[in-house]
Scaffold this motif. Structure first.
Motif, PDB file in Angstrom:
ATOM      1  N   TYR A   3       0.831  -1.197   0.000  1.00 16.75           N
ATOM      2  CA  TYR A   3       0.000   0.000   0.000  1.00 16.75           C
ATOM      3  C   TYR A   3       0.872   1.256   0.000  1.00 16.75           C
ATOM      4  O   TYR A   3       1.907   1.308   0.656  1.00 16.75           O
ATOM      5  CB  TYR A   3      -0.894   0.037   1.240  1.00 16.75           C
ATOM      6  CG  TYR A   3      -1.937  -1.047   1.311  1.00 16.75           C
ATOM      7  CD1 TYR A   3      -2.985  -1.094   0.400  1.00 16.75           C
ATOM      8  CD2 TYR A   3      -1.884  -2.023   2.304  1.00 16.75           C
ATOM      9  CE1 TYR A   3      -3.953  -2.087   0.473  1.00 16.75           C
ATOM     10  CE2 TYR A   3      -2.846  -3.014   2.390  1.00 16.75           C
ATOM     11  CZ  TYR A   3      -3.880  -3.038   1.473  1.00 16.75           C
ATOM     12  OH  TYR A   3      -4.827  -4.024   1.556  1.00 16.75           O
ATOM     13  N   THR A  34      -0.631  -0.388  -4.325  1.00 13.06           N
ATOM     14  CA  THR A  34      -2.039   0.005  -4.277  1.00 13.06           C
ATOM     15  C   THR A  34      -2.125   1.416  -3.697  1.00 13.06           C
ATOM     16  O   THR A  34      -1.810   1.627  -2.518  1.00 13.06           O
ATOM     17  CB  THR A  34      -2.850  -0.963  -3.400  1.00 13.06           C
ATOM     18  OG1 THR A  34      -2.800  -2.265  -3.989  1.00 13.06           O
ATOM     19  CG2 THR A  34      -4.290  -0.518  -3.296  1.00 13.06           C
ATOM     20  N   ILE A  36      -3.701   4.864  -2.178  1.00  8.79           N
ATOM     21  CA  ILE A  36      -4.815   5.373  -1.369  1.00  8.79           C
ATOM     22  C   ILE A  36      -4.567   6.863  -1.217  1.00  8.79           C
ATOM     23  O   ILE A  36      -3.509   7.265  -0.711  1.00  8.79           O
ATOM     24  CB  ILE A  36      -4.849   4.704   0.017  1.00  8.79           C
ATOM     25  CG1 ILE A  36      -5.084   3.190  -0.122  1.00  8.79           C
ATOM     26  CG2 ILE A  36      -5.910   5.330   0.907  1.00  8.79           C
ATOM     27  CD1 ILE A  36      -4.502   2.386   0.999  1.00  8.79           C
ATOM     28  N   GLN A 129      -9.898  -0.292   8.885  1.00 15.24           N
ATOM     29  CA  GLN A 129      -9.058  -0.848   7.826  1.00 15.24           C
ATOM     30  C   GLN A 129      -9.859  -1.685   6.836  1.00 15.24           C
ATOM     31  O   GLN A 129      -9.629  -1.642   5.627  1.00 15.24           O
ATOM     32  CB  GLN A 129      -7.963  -1.703   8.479  1.00 15.24           C
ATOM     33  CG  GLN A 129      -6.952  -2.296   7.547  1.00 15.24           C
ATOM     34  CD  GLN A 129      -5.890  -3.077   8.326  1.00 15.24           C
ATOM     35  OE1 GLN A 129      -5.625  -2.774   9.484  1.00 15.24           O
ATOM     36  NE2 GLN A 129      -5.312  -4.066   7.691  1.00 15.24           N
ATOM     37  N   SER A 130     -10.829  -2.441   7.339  1.00 18.17           N
ATOM     38  CA  SER A 130     -11.609  -3.335   6.474  1.00 18.17           C
ATOM     39  C   SER A 130     -12.426  -2.559   5.449  1.00 18.17           C
ATOM     40  O   SER A 130     -12.671  -3.041   4.338  1.00 18.17           O
ATOM     41  CB  SER A 130     -12.520  -4.245   7.307  1.00 18.17           C
ATOM     42  OG  SER A 130     -13.456  -3.475   8.049  1.00 18.17           O
ATOM     43  N   ILE A 132     -11.502   0.316   3.998  1.00 22.91           N
ATOM     44  CA  ILE A 132     -10.556   0.695   2.941  1.00 22.91           C
ATOM     45  C   ILE A 132     -10.255  -0.505   2.055  1.00 22.91           C
ATOM     46  O   ILE A 132     -10.264  -0.410   0.817  1.00 22.91           O
ATOM     47  CB  ILE A 132      -9.249   1.255   3.548  1.00 22.91           C
ATOM     48  CG1 ILE A 132      -9.534   2.529   4.350  1.00 22.91           C
ATOM     49  CG2 ILE A 132      -8.233   1.549   2.447  1.00 22.91           C
ATOM     50  CD1 ILE A 132      -8.340   3.052   5.120  1.00 22.91           C
ATOM     51  N   GLU A 133      -9.995  -1.631   2.675  1.00 20.50           N
ATOM     52  CA  GLU A 133      -9.686  -2.848   1.911  1.00 20.50           C
ATOM     53  C   GLU A 133     -10.874  -3.290   1.057  1.00 20.50           C
ATOM     54  O   GLU A 133     -10.704  -3.809  -0.046  1.00 20.50           O
ATOM     55  CB  GLU A 133      -9.263  -3.963   2.869  1.00 20.50           C
ATOM     56  CG  GLU A 133      -7.908  -3.700   3.519  1.00 20.50           C
ATOM     57  CD  GLU A 133      -7.574  -4.671   4.631  1.00 20.50           C
ATOM     58  OE1 GLU A 133      -8.515  -5.308   5.171  1.00 20.50           O
ATOM     59  OE2 GLU A 133      -6.377  -4.793   4.961  1.00 20.50           O
ATOM     60  N   ILE A 136     -10.904  -1.221  -2.068  1.00 23.50           N
ATOM     61  CA  ILE A 136      -9.835  -1.685  -2.959  1.00 23.50           C
ATOM     62  C   ILE A 136     -10.239  -2.977  -3.664  1.00 23.50           C
ATOM     63  O   ILE A 136      -9.993  -3.152  -4.862  1.00 23.50           O
ATOM     64  CB  ILE A 136      -8.527  -1.870  -2.159  1.00 23.50           C
ATOM     65  CG1 ILE A 136      -7.991  -0.497  -1.708  1.00 23.50           C
ATOM     66  CG2 ILE A 136      -7.469  -2.599  -2.988  1.00 23.50           C
ATOM     67  CD1 ILE A 136      -6.918  -0.566  -0.645  1.00 23.50           C
ATOM     68  N   LYS A 137     -10.889  -3.882  -2.930  1.00 25.37           N
ATOM     69  CA  LYS A 137     -11.327  -5.160  -3.519  1.00 25.37           C
ATOM     70  C   LYS A 137     -12.354  -4.962  -4.626  1.00 25.37           C
ATOM     71  O   LYS A 137     -12.513  -5.817  -5.496  1.00 25.37           O
ATOM     72  CB  LYS A 137     -11.871  -6.075  -2.429  1.00 25.37           C
ATOM     73  CG  LYS A 137     -10.787  -6.698  -1.554  1.00 25.37           C
ATOM     74  CD  LYS A 137     -11.373  -7.515  -0.416  1.00 25.37           C
ATOM     75  CE  LYS A 137     -10.267  -8.068   0.469  1.00 25.37           C
ATOM     76  NZ  LYS A 137     -10.810  -8.778   1.664  1.00 25.37           N
ATOM     77  N   LEU A 171      -2.370   0.347   7.869  1.00 27.79           N
ATOM     78  CA  LEU A 171      -2.175  -0.554   6.730  1.00 27.79           C
ATOM     79  C   LEU A 171      -0.723  -1.000   6.558  1.00 27.79           C
ATOM     80  O   LEU A 171      -0.415  -1.729   5.616  1.00 27.79           O
ATOM     81  CB  LEU A 171      -2.652   0.135   5.443  1.00 27.79           C
ATOM     82  CG  LEU A 171      -4.147   0.477   5.350  1.00 27.79           C
ATOM     83  CD1 LEU A 171      -4.411   1.373   4.145  1.00 27.79           C
ATOM     84  CD2 LEU A 171      -4.991  -0.787   5.271  1.00 27.79           C
TER      85      LEU A 171
END
Length: 265
Positions: A3, A34, A36, A129-130, A132-133, A136-137, A171
């Motif tokens: 990240y 990745t 952000i 965090q989840s 943001i992830e 991204i997913k 992250l």
């Protein structure tokens, strides 16, 4: 997956070239890094406050924030600026998802220690965090505005540099501050010279002698705090230089790299 949290200050956002956003999209498509994006929006906030004849002051680079100013800060950051950044990414063929730190409790905040003086200025105590992830997913580049919220629903104005550092810590991401200058500049032999590397001790000395001042203060403090809390690397680069972001991710010597003392060879 590595990240990279990219902090874009409000002072550079209006003028960042198309090539900067192309670099962000290229990075996202290549997959090794990745991106952000965390953004500020100070100049636009200042402009709107002036038009509304609302006085605003700063202490050590942080805006004193009452209820009225907080409403304007959120409107500008989470509305106008956030969607401008999303549009800029879409225009160069990317896919971005704009979100506020308030949404989904992305940035859980509490008042900073100087709250009596600064008002509703916060620090981040937890990052979702989840969330943001999850963005991204879905194949999107997260674009985050630095407004936080506590468990009681109180919003807080969070300095963008501090928010970016908190997200990078959560992250274990590299952190890169985008500026309109090539890095930290010092006076040497009567000329402005860029520091290729700066340790915690050097930063503290530059703060003490006021070589670093104003908006650069929270930037370098956030960088040092991040390094102490296991952010792998912090850089300050000029976003107006073509390919500067790609050069940075490729490990080229560009901008100022901020490190802890023991990392200096």
């Amino acid at each position: 997956m590595k990240y990279l949290v990219i902090k874009c200050g409000g002072s550079v956002l209006d003028n960042l070239p198309r090539s900067f956003y192309e670099d962000v999209v290229q990075m996202h498509e290549c997959g090794e890094w990745t991106p952000i994006i965390v953004h500020g929006g100070g100049p636009l906030i200042n402009s709107l406050l002036k038009n509304l004849q609302v006085e605003t002051t700063f202490i050590n680079g942080l805006r004193v924030t009452n209820h009225e100013i907080l409403d304007i800060v959120e409107m500008v950051l989470s509305g106008s600026v956030n969607k401008q950044v999303v549009r800029n990414i879409v225009e160069v063929g990317g896919n971005a998802f704009g979100v506020s730190g308030v949404d989904g409790g992305l940035l859980k905040a509490e008042p900073i220690s100087d709250a009596k003086t600064l008002g509703f200025v916060g620090e981040v105590v937890e990052v979702n965090q989840s969330l943001i992830e999850g963005i991204i997913k879905q194949g999107c580049i997260p674009v985050i505005s630095p407004v936080g919220i506590d468990d009681g629903g109180q919003r807080y104005n969070i300095n963008g540099d501090i928010a970016a550092s908190a997200i990078a810590k959560a992250l274990s991401a590299n952190l890169c501050f985008i500026s309109d200058i090539p890095g930290i500049l010092i006076e040497k032999d009567g000329k402005k010279t860029k520091l290729a590397k700066a340790t915690k001790a050097i930063i503290e000395e530059l703060l003490e002698n006021k070589t670093i001042y104003g908006g650069m203060i929270p930037k370098v403090k956030a960088a040092i705090d991040g390094l102490v809390h296991q952010i792998p690397e912090v850089g300050i680069i000029n976003g107006f230089e073509k390919n500067s972001l790609i050069d940075y991710t490729n490990g080229k010597e560009i901008g100022t790299k901020i490190v802890l003392e023991e990392e200096i060879a």
